[in-house]
Design a protein around this motif. Structure first.
Motif, mmCIF file in Angstrom:
data_model
loop_
_atom_site.group_PDB
_atom_site.id
_atom_site.type_symbol
_atom_site.label_atom_id
_atom_site.label_comp_id
_atom_site.label_asym_id
_atom_site.label_seq_id
_atom_site.Cartn_x
_atom_site.Cartn_y
_atom_site.Cartn_z
ATOM 1 N N THR A 6 38.210 40.205 40.396
ATOM 2 C CA THR A 6 39.025 41.406 40.585
ATOM 3 C C THR A 6 40.031 41.194 41.724
ATOM 4 O O THR A 6 39.817 40.356 42.607
ATOM 5 C CB THR A 6 38.143 42.615 40.926
ATOM 6 N N PRO A 7 41.094 41.952 41.709
ATOM 7 C CA PRO A 7 42.058 41.862 42.809
ATOM 8 C C PRO A 7 41.417 42.171 44.167
ATOM 9 O O PRO A 7 41.789 41.576 45.180
ATOM 10 C CB PRO A 7 43.119 42.905 42.450
ATOM 11 N N GLU A 8 40.450 43.080 44.185
ATOM 12 C CA GLU A 8 39.772 43.415 45.439
ATOM 13 C C GLU A 8 38.990 42.220 45.971
ATOM 14 O O GLU A 8 38.976 41.950 47.173
ATOM 15 C CB GLU A 8 38.838 44.614 45.243
ATOM 16 N N THR A 9 38.332 41.488 45.076
ATOM 17 C CA THR A 9 37.578 40.300 45.473
ATOM 18 C C THR A 9 38.522 39.229 46.004
ATOM 19 O O THR A 9 38.242 38.587 47.022
ATOM 20 C CB THR A 9 36.750 39.753 44.286
#
Length: 69
Positions: A6-9
C-alpha cells in the motif's frame, strides 16, 4: 489477499529509511567522494550493496535496543 504494497506502507518504509540514514552511512563506512570524482557503475553498485547491508544492521540494532534496552 493481495501481495501489493500500500502507499501507506511505502511511505512508512521511506520514513524509516530516512531516519536511519545517518546511522546507516556511518555503519557503511564509505569515504566521501572527492569533488568532481565520477564512480563507475560497478563502484556505485558496490557502494549501494554496502549501504544495503549497513541499513539491515542499523534496523537490527534499533530493533534490539527497543526490545532489550
Amino acid at each position: 489477499m493481495s501481495d501489493a504494497v500500500t502507499p501507506e506502507t511505502k511511505s512508512a518504509r521511506m520514513t524509516e529509511f530516512l531516519r536511519l540514514l545517518p546511522l546507516t552511512i556511518d555503519l557503511a563506512g564509505l569515504p566521501k567522494a572527492a569533488t568532481g570524482a565520477v564512480f563507475t557503475p560497478d563502484q556505485i553498485e558496490g557502494r549501494a550493496m554496502s549501504i544495503r547491508a549497513a541499513y539491515k544492521a542499523a534496523r537490527n540494532l534499533i530493533k534490539d535496543v527497543g526490545e532489550n534496552g
